[in-house]
Design an enzyme around this catalytic site. Structure first.
Site, short mmCIF file in Angstrom:
data_model
loop_
_atom_site.label_atom_id
_atom_site.label_comp_id
_atom_site.label_asym_id
_atom_site.label_seq_id
_atom_site.Cartn_x
_atom_site.Cartn_y
_atom_site.Cartn_z
CG ASP A 214 -53.75 4.59 -5.88
OD1 ASP A 214 -54.26 5.59 -5.39
OD2 ASP A 214 -53.46 4.48 -7.09
CD GLU A 288 -58.40 5.85 -4.39
OE1 GLU A 288 -58.59 7.01 -4.76
OE2 GLU A 288 -57.74 5.04 -5.07
C1 NOJ Z 1 -55.92 7.63 -6.44
C2 NOJ Z 1 -54.99 8.56 -5.76
O1 NOJ Z 1 -55.56 8.97 -4.56
C3 NOJ Z 1 -54.76 9.69 -6.73
O2 NOJ Z 1 -54.08 10.76 -6.13
C4 NOJ Z 1 -54.02 9.15 -7.92
O3 NOJ Z 1 -53.86 10.18 -8.88
C5 NOJ Z 1 -54.78 8.00 -8.56
N1 NOJ Z 1 -55.27 7.08 -7.58
C6 NOJ Z 1 -53.88 7.23 -9.50
O4 NOJ Z 1 -52.92 6.53 -8.76
#
Ligand code: NOJ
Length: 566
Positions: A214, A288
């Site tokens: 993440d 990500e």
């Molecule tokens: C990316 C995640 O995909 C999202 O859902 C989340 O709110 C943010 N990161 C913070 O962790």
């Protein structure tokens, strides 16, 4: 033409179709209206039948759920909402027995403010070792009443919250790029680094096949935390300002946001690479990282760092042949240059589902959610038609594809959620100005009958499901020729049979400016993004996202053919 083979290696993840499960909304075995791990285990045979290679599970860890589980209070346990560690063991065993790999989410930029580490930091006070694990600073102004800098939270509002000292007086501020319940770690701390190595090992020891990381572009902040005002048109999750997409900007061009894509993150991933490499099998790290341009993002997947990065440039490309051809070329080149496969993705739990997004017009294209009062709500039939065509194109491409639960049913965004049902912190932090992401997170329909469409063994679902979803339920599509589910199944089967994921892209000309046509081994793919029909080339039709009329492909449709002289 991109005819050369740009990726190499035999690891499973180079060609895999990875299906994202959002545990809250996949299947609920205990009838409380919230999805759970036992529900997932029970439905895995249906994913096997779909033909995917792996699942990625969004967080199911102990969490107060203020950001739907991306606010983790214990990285090594399961929240009772979703079950127990034993339920996870059963899920993983069931998946592995079916030949499905399991990727879990890891959230290293921030924890929940309920995490014991953060509570200890609050209690220990300024200057303590415990505080050094997070990003605490004194405020500006005479009495520290102003935040340490001007940064804004991705979810809206200030990125800083002031603490209260044990004696009740106002104290230091802590940084949270997201909700105030998600304090950012300070990754300069060796202690933090060691904790996360231990978290990786905890799950690797339990046999997971990898991690989706993440906010993999956010963990390191520029020294001194300088003020920064993002350009109005910049993506909220990061990436470069629009000007960085201009010609002349190269992989070496520094990004300006002092909290995204800082050079120091790469050292962390080199370290994590080693942690995974010590385990047998090909374990995978998937980033990500909302970073533009793709040549920058490719830094996350250099041979000694992560293995994959989500291709958000592809996700954000409109349904337009010229733009699709260019992003496909750019992706294969950027990732190929570092020996990584390209990935492809059209939907996830943070963006408007592509069955709606591809028919959106106007200002709402970038995934801030859409709701009943959004101007220019998408045309559902057109959205579905384009989504089927776009998915058929994506699944033919070399590399690894990510699917988001429910897209195989052609689910659109739920646009008419009542305000009281919304849970996304974005909705609250912007005081309803941005709808947020609840519309893509509605529990999926398995059966047309029943209150929750088979999502739950009970009647409830944590977000209300649109009544018209009965017609999109899995049992209405399974085995039904022409359904979206059968289209996905066919695409996944043909993709395997024709080794498309390890193939190449050789563009074919002569179909006009609104068509992206290419050859991948013995398969020719024709994607028609325009409205006029086009004549298909010779060769047996293997798959078509819409009914053909003789040998013509209608608008907003994709076909796969056996190439005439393979
Ligand atoms: C990316 C995640 O995909 C999202 O859902 C989340 O709110 C943010 N990161 C913070 O962790």
């Amino acid at each position: 033409m991109t005819g050369t083979k740009l990726t190499s290696g035999t690891e499973w993840w180079r060609t895999a179709v990875i299906y994202q499960i959002y545990p809250r909304s996949f299947a609920d075995a205990n009838g409380d209206g919230m999805g759970d791990l036992a529900g997932i285990s029970a439905r895995l045979p249906q994913l096997k039948d779909l033909g995917i290679d792996a699942i990625w599970l969004s967080p199911f860890y102990t969490s107060p759920q203020r950001d739907a589980g991306y606010d983790v209070a214990d990285y090594c346990n399961v929240d009772p909402l979703f079950g127990t560690l034993d339920d996870f063991e059963v899920l993983q065993r069931t998946a592995h027995d079916l030949g499905i790999r399991v990727i879990v989410d890891i959230v290293p930029n921030h924890s929940s403010s309920d995490h014991g580490w953060f509570q200890a930091a609050l209690a220990a006070g300024p200057g303590s070792e415990e505080r050094a694990r997070y990003t605490f600073r004194d405020g500006r102004g005479e009495n520290g009443e102003l935040p340490p800098n001007n940064w804004e939270s991705v979810f809206g509002g200030l990125a800083w919250t002031r603490t209260t000292d044990p004696d009740g007086t106002p104290g230091q501020w802590y940084l949270h790029l997201f909700d105030s319940s998600q304090p950012d770690f300070d990754w300069d701390s060796d202690w933090v680094r060691e904790q996360f190595r231990a978290v990786l090992r905890f799950w690797l020891d339990r046999g997971v096949d990898g991690f989706r990381v993440d906010v993999a572009h956010g963990m390191i902040k520029a020294p001194g935390l300088p003020d920064y005002t993002p350009p109005a048109e910049g993506g909220s999750m990061g990436g470069a300002p629009a000007s960085a997409l201009e010609p002349g900007i190269t992989a070496e061009t520094p990004l300006t946001a002092p909290y995204w894509a800082q050079e120091g993150v790469h050292e962390i991933y080199r370290d994590w690479h080693q942690v995974l490499a010590a385990y047998p099998g090909d374990r995978v790290l998937a980033a990500e990282a909302w970073v533009d341009p793709l040549s920058q993002m490719a830094k996350w997947v250099r041979p000694d760092e992560m293995h994959q990065a989500f291709n958000f440039a592809y996700l954000e490309t409109p349904w337009n042949a010229a733009k699709l051809k260019s992003v496909i070329d750019e992706s294969l080149e950027a990732f190929g240059n570092v020996g990584a496969p390209s990935t492809w993705v059209l939907s996830n739990h943070d963006v408007v589902r592509h069955a709606s997004r591809l028919a959106l017009t106007g200002d709402n294209l970038q995934g801030h959610g859409i709701g009943p009062k959004t101007v220019g709500l998408p045309d559902t039939a057109l959205g579905l038609r384009r989504a089927r065509a776009a998915s058929a194109l994506m699944l033919s491409l070399p590399g690894s594809s990510y699917l988001y639960q429910g897209e195989e049913l052609g689910l659109p965004e739920a646009v008419d959620l009542p305000d009281h049902a919304r849970e996304d912190p974005t909705w609250f932090r912007t005081k309803g100005e941005r709808y947020g992401r609840d519309g893509c997170r509605v529990p999926i329909p398995w059966e047309a009958a029943g209150e929750s469409f088979g999502f739950s063994t009970g009647a409830k679902s944590w977000l209300p499901q649109p009544r018209e979803w009965a017609g999109l339920a899995r049992d209405q599509q399974d085995g039904v020729a022409g359904s979206t589910l059968e289209l996905y199944k066919l695409a996944l089967r043909l993709r395997r049979e024709h080794s498309l994921a390890s193939g190449t892209v050789e563009w074919l000309e002569g179909f006009g400016p609104e068509v992206a046509a290419y050859r991948n081994g013995d398969v020719t793919v024709v994607a028609n993004t325009g409205t006029a029909s086009v004549q298909l080339p010779a060769g047996d039709v293997l798959l078509a996202s819409e009914d053909l009329v003789g040998r013509t492909l209608p608008g907003d449709a994709t076909a796969w053919l056996r190439s005439a002289q393979a």
